[in-house]
Design a protein around this motif. Structure first.
Motif, PDB file in Angstrom:
ATOM      1  N   ALA A   1      -5.268   5.529  -4.982  1.00  0.00           N
ATOM      2  CA  ALA A   1      -4.550   6.047  -3.815  1.00  0.00           C
ATOM      3  C   ALA A   1      -4.036   4.881  -2.975  1.00  0.00           C
ATOM      4  O   ALA A   1      -2.869   4.851  -2.573  1.00  0.00           O
ATOM      5  N   LEU A   2      -4.906   3.904  -2.742  1.00  0.00           N
ATOM      6  CA  LEU A   2      -4.519   2.765  -1.907  1.00  0.00           C
ATOM      7  C   LEU A   2      -3.366   1.979  -2.530  1.00  0.00           C
ATOM      8  O   LEU A   2      -2.397   1.634  -1.850  1.00  0.00           O
ATOM      9  N   GLU A   3      -3.456   1.737  -3.829  1.00  0.00           N
ATOM     10  CA  GLU A   3      -2.386   0.990  -4.501  1.00  0.00           C
ATOM     11  C   GLU A   3      -1.075   1.758  -4.472  1.00  0.00           C
ATOM     12  O   GLU A   3      -0.003   1.167  -4.303  1.00  0.00           O
ATOM     13  N   ASN A   4      -1.167   3.075  -4.620  1.00  0.00           N
ATOM     14  CA  ASN A   4       0.035   3.905  -4.547  1.00  0.00           C
ATOM     15  C   ASN A   4       0.769   3.706  -3.229  1.00  0.00           C
ATOM     16  O   ASN A   4       1.993   3.651  -3.189  1.00  0.00           O
ATOM     17  N   VAL A   5      -0.015   3.610  -2.146  1.00  0.00           N
ATOM     18  CA  VAL A   5       0.591   3.489  -0.822  1.00  0.00           C
ATOM     19  C   VAL A   5       1.047   2.047  -0.557  1.00  0.00           C
ATOM     20  O   VAL A   5       2.055   1.817   0.108  1.00  0.00           O
ATOM     21  N   ALA A   6       0.316   1.090  -1.143  1.00  0.00           N
ATOM     22  CA  ALA A   6       0.597  -0.316  -0.826  1.00  0.00           C
ATOM     23  C   ALA A   6       1.707  -0.918  -1.691  1.00  0.00           C
ATOM     24  O   ALA A   6       2.342  -1.893  -1.302  1.00  0.00           O
ATOM     25  N   ILE A   7       1.950  -0.320  -2.867  1.00  0.00           N
ATOM     26  CA  ILE A   7       2.783  -1.005  -3.858  1.00  0.00           C
ATOM     27  C   ILE A   7       4.229  -1.197  -3.405  1.00  0.00           C
ATOM     28  O   ILE A   7       4.803  -2.283  -3.563  1.00  0.00           O
ATOM     29  N   ALA A   8       4.823  -0.169  -2.810  1.00  0.00           N
ATOM     30  CA  ALA A   8       6.246  -0.279  -2.469  1.00  0.00           C
ATOM     31  C   ALA A   8       6.499  -1.329  -1.368  1.00  0.00           C
ATOM     32  O   ALA A   8       7.372  -2.179  -1.530  1.00  0.00           O
ATOM     33  N   PRO A   9       5.728  -1.309  -0.260  1.00  0.00           N
ATOM     34  CA  PRO A   9       5.951  -2.362   0.748  1.00  0.00           C
ATOM     35  C   PRO A   9       5.735  -3.764   0.168  1.00  0.00           C
ATOM     36  O   PRO A   9       6.458  -4.696   0.500  1.00  0.00           O
ATOM     37  N   TYR A  10       4.741  -3.889  -0.734  1.00  0.00           N
ATOM     38  CA  TYR A  10       4.435  -5.200  -1.322  1.00  0.00           C
ATOM     39  C   TYR A  10       5.554  -5.653  -2.250  1.00  0.00           C
ATOM     40  O   TYR A  10       6.039  -6.777  -2.164  1.00  0.00           O
TER      41      TYR A  10
ATOM     42  N   LEU B   1      -3.722   6.025   5.016  1.00  0.00           N
ATOM     43  CA  LEU B   1      -4.612   6.980   4.350  1.00  0.00           C
ATOM     44  C   LEU B   1      -5.579   7.590   5.362  1.00  0.00           C
ATOM     45  O   LEU B   1      -5.916   8.777   5.288  1.00  0.00           O
ATOM     46  N   ASP B   2      -6.025   6.793   6.345  1.00  0.00           N
ATOM     47  CA  ASP B   2      -6.852   7.336   7.421  1.00  0.00           C
ATOM     48  C   ASP B   2      -6.097   8.418   8.164  1.00  0.00           C
ATOM     49  O   ASP B   2      -6.628   9.475   8.479  1.00  0.00           O
ATOM     50  N   LYS B   3      -4.827   8.130   8.421  1.00  0.00           N
ATOM     51  CA  LYS B   3      -3.996   9.053   9.187  1.00  0.00           C
ATOM     52  C   LYS B   3      -3.860  10.414   8.501  1.00  0.00           C
ATOM     53  O   LYS B   3      -3.817  11.440   9.164  1.00  0.00           O
ATOM     54  N   VAL B   4      -3.773  10.399   7.149  1.00  0.00           N
ATOM     55  CA  VAL B   4      -3.668  11.681   6.450  1.00  0.00           C
ATOM     56  C   VAL B   4      -5.046  12.197   6.031  1.00  0.00           C
ATOM     57  O   VAL B   4      -5.158  13.125   5.229  1.00  0.00           O
ATOM     58  N   GLY B   5      -6.094  11.574   6.587  1.00  0.00           N
ATOM     59  CA  GLY B   5      -7.452  12.072   6.374  1.00  0.00           C
ATOM     60  C   GLY B   5      -8.052  11.726   5.029  1.00  0.00           C
ATOM     61  O   GLY B   5      -8.944  12.406   4.543  1.00  0.00           O
ATOM     62  N   LEU B   6      -7.560  10.640   4.398  1.00  0.00           N
ATOM     63  CA  LEU B   6      -8.065  10.292   3.065  1.00  0.00           C
ATOM     64  C   LEU B   6      -8.679   8.901   2.999  1.00  0.00           C
ATOM     65  O   LEU B   6      -8.791   8.327   1.922  1.00  0.00           O
ATOM     66  N   GLY B   7      -9.065   8.367   4.163  1.00  0.00           N
ATOM     67  CA  GLY B   7      -9.696   7.048   4.192  1.00  0.00           C
ATOM     68  C   GLY B   7     -10.801   6.886   3.154  1.00  0.00           C
ATOM     69  O   GLY B   7     -10.782   5.942   2.362  1.00  0.00           O
ATOM     70  N   PRO B   8     -11.730   7.844   3.078  1.00  0.00           N
ATOM     71  CA  PRO B   8     -12.850   7.681   2.144  1.00  0.00           C
ATOM     72  C   PRO B   8     -12.439   7.773   0.678  1.00  0.00           C
ATOM     73  O   PRO B   8     -13.204   7.387  -0.200  1.00  0.00           O
ATOM     74  N   ARG B   9     -11.247   8.295   0.402  1.00  0.00           N
ATOM     75  CA  ARG B   9     -10.836   8.494  -0.995  1.00  0.00           C
ATOM     76  C   ARG B   9      -9.880   7.411  -1.475  1.00  0.00           C
ATOM     77  O   ARG B   9      -9.237   7.563  -2.504  1.00  0.00           O
ATOM     78  N   LYS B  10      -9.797   6.321  -0.722  1.00  0.00           N
ATOM     79  CA  LYS B  10      -8.731   5.347  -0.986  1.00  0.00           C
ATOM     80  C   LYS B  10      -8.796   4.711  -2.371  1.00  0.00           C
ATOM     81  O   LYS B  10      -7.765   4.312  -2.904  1.00  0.00           O
ATOM     82  N   ASP B  11      -9.990   4.628  -2.964  1.00  0.00           N
ATOM     83  CA  ASP B  11     -10.089   3.964  -4.268  1.00  0.00           C
ATOM     84  C   ASP B  11     -10.064   4.925  -5.446  1.00  0.00           C
ATOM     85  O   ASP B  11     -10.297   4.527  -6.584  1.00  0.00           O
ATOM     86  N   ALA B  12      -9.774   6.199  -5.186  1.00  0.00           N
ATOM     87  CA  ALA B  12      -9.740   7.182  -6.274  1.00  0.00           C
ATOM     88  C   ALA B  12      -8.389   7.146  -6.977  1.00  0.00           C
ATOM     89  O   ALA B  12      -7.356   6.913  -6.350  1.00  0.00           O
ATOM     90  N   TYR B  13      -8.424   7.365  -8.297  1.00  0.00           N
ATOM     91  CA  TYR B  13      -7.176   7.503  -9.039  1.00  0.00           C
ATOM     92  C   TYR B  13      -6.673   8.937  -8.882  1.00  0.00           C
ATOM     93  O   TYR B  13      -7.471   9.855  -8.669  1.00  0.00           O
ATOM     94  N   PRO B  14      -5.337   9.147  -8.989  1.00  0.00           N
ATOM     95  CA  PRO B  14      -4.769  10.476  -8.760  1.00  0.00           C
ATOM     96  C   PRO B  14      -5.453  11.573  -9.566  1.00  0.00           C
ATOM     97  O   PRO B  14      -5.629  12.678  -9.072  1.00  0.00           O
TER      98      PRO B  14
END
Lengths: 251, 224
Positions: free
Chosen positions: A104-113, A131-144
């Motif tokens: 999840a984190l990489e999905n969000v980070a990849i385009a700006p990077y 991810l915190d903002k959309v309520g998914l902070g704890p799930r940031k390292d999960a694959y889709p």
């Protein structure tokens, strides 16, 4: 913010969009309703320029999408400009389309990077915040594959927000979700609307559309049949919209 | 005991042949795979004419036995004035074969990645090649791994074909030594063990790569 004028688009002989004109003022949400095949998804895809179009013009923040108009001729814009404009007007899809080989984190980070040249660290920090903002902070390292549909769609929204777009295009983002999962996603969108995000939203969620949309357009056969404020859903002027809403309620 | 004593002097010869085989396999594998990836991308994203050309070449390579292809490089090309050393000819024939068959694996891998993945990347503003290298190819690689490993193992063993044309690789030197010593069974056993010892770790490595990629959730590829 978005101005669409006399948009024409066809596949071969079949017209898909037949002279669509509409305006979405900055900070407002425009709901696009209509039956399948009415051209609403194609309209959104034209705004993101995933689809080229034959006639008319789309402007985002005054800048023409896809083509330059000089001396009455349309000249395709350079690729770099098209890519930049896409990153300013991100799209969220019905089927989420998260990159399945990234967390999840990489999905969000990849385009700006990759595209904006943001540092790895800044991109990751921004991704965590989103991810915190959309309520998914704890799930940031999960694959889709390990996220529910609602979670995937919220990651997809965070991924689009990561580019700090001027406009967000939402293409039936809750249609693949059950009502509870859809509610999670709609909460996120309502919060964005309250923050003043300009959005165009194709949806079948009438109650939600009535709550967040400033303007609503109803499309059929590639044209806008009726447009107005949210109150038009309670008192439709055309028979076409009346019949559409009746079938929707029965469904 | 007698046989073992006779095998001793054979070993250095066999080792030389084995090294030649390794060299040949390495060249064909590296150049063939690299070429295959490029051709696969061209096939997947190129124009109609290019596709037709590549498809014709692939059909040719798939339809002709490998032995005949090597024969063509060794004996048909020189007729047209294109001459290489035996080792170079062998490398060219095997690399060409590897590139075109890998192309088909890569094409299939790319086709198996849902088109929406590419579109999602494009919609965020990814340029074409960045979308290809960061989103499509890594996912295609996951799908292609078993086929690529299979291909690599096959290629290592397929190098033995060129022994028919007098290239002094492992198989050729083995046959030479058998004729000299008449220790057919013993030397063929060595050949078998050596090929297995080279190929088995490749299979293991492939399995490891596969399971590591699988941990990330293969399910997502099947779509929602």
């Amino acid at each position: 913010m978005i101005e669409i004028a006399r948009l024409q688009k066809s596949y071969g002989d079949r017209p898909i969009l037949d002279g669509v004109s509409l305006e979405v003022p900055q900070g407002t949400v425009c709901g696009v309703l209509g039956p399948s095949g009415s051209g609403k998804s194609t309209l959104l895809r034209c705004v993101n320029f995933l689809e080229p179009f034959e006639g008319g013009e789309i402007r985002i923040a005054g800048e023409s999408v896809g083509y330059d108009h000089r001396d009455g001729r349309r000249i395709p814009k350079p690729r770099q400009v098209v890519n930049r404009m896409r990153s300013e007007c991100c799209m969220v899809f019905q089927q989420f389309n998260l990159f399945s080989h990234m967390t999840a984190l990489e999905n969000v980070a990849i385009a700006p990077y990759k595209i904006k040249g943001m540092s790895r660290r800044a991109a990751r920090e921004q991704a965590v915040a989103l991810l915190d903002k959309v309520g998914l902070g704890p799930r940031k390292d999960a694959y889709p594959a390990y996220l529910s549909g609602g979670e995937q769609q919220r990651v997809a929204i965070a991924r689009a927000l990561a580019m700090s777009p001027k406009v967000l295009l939402l293409d039936e983002v809750t249609s693949a979700l059950d009502p509870e999962r859809a509610a999670e996603v709609l909460d996120v969108i309502a919060a964005l609307a309250a923050d003043g995000m300009t959005m165009m939203m194709v949806t079948h969620q009438m109650h939600f559309a009535r709550e967040v949309c400033r303007n609503i357009v109803f499309m059929d056969g590639g044209r806008i049949v009726e447009e107005g404020g949210p109150e038009m859903l309670a008192a439709p002027a055309t028979d076409r919209l009346r019949s559409f809403l009746r079938h929707l309620r029965l469904a | 005991m007698d046989a073992l004593a006779q095998l001793g002097p054979v070993m250095p010869q066999l080792l030389r042949g084995f090294l030649a085989t390794l060299e040949l396999a390495a060249v064909a594998l590296v150049l063939g795979t690299a070429g295959g990836v490029v051709l696969g991308c061209l096939y997947a994203w190129g124009g109609k004419l290019l596709r037709a050309l590549l498809f014709a070449l692939l059909t040719l390579v798939r339809g002709i036995p490998l032995v005949v292809q090597v024969f063509a490089v060794f004996f048909v090309l020189p007729v047209y004035g294109i001459k290489f050393s035996a080792m170079a000819s062998a490398a060219i024939a095997l690399t060409g074969f590897a590139a075109l068959t890998t192309m088909e694996v890569v094409r299939g891998g790319i086709a198996a990645v849902p088109r929406e993945q590419f579109q999602a990347a494009r919609s965020l503003g990814f340029p074409f090649t960045t979308a290809l290298t960061t989103v499509v190819l890594p996912q295609a690689l996951r799908i292609m791994t078993p086929a690529l490993v299979n291909q690599a193992v096959f290629l290592v063993k397929a190098t033995s074909v060129v022994s028919l044309f007098g290239v002094t690789e492992f198989m050729f030197t083995a046959k030479e030594q058998i004729e000299r010593t008449l220790l057919g069974f013993e030397i063929m056993a060595i050949v078998w063990i050596v090929y297995t010892v080279v190929c088995y770790p490749m299979t293991l490595l492939g399995r490891r790569i596969e399971s590591r990629l699988k941990a990330r959730g293969h399910a997502a590829l099947a779509g929602p």
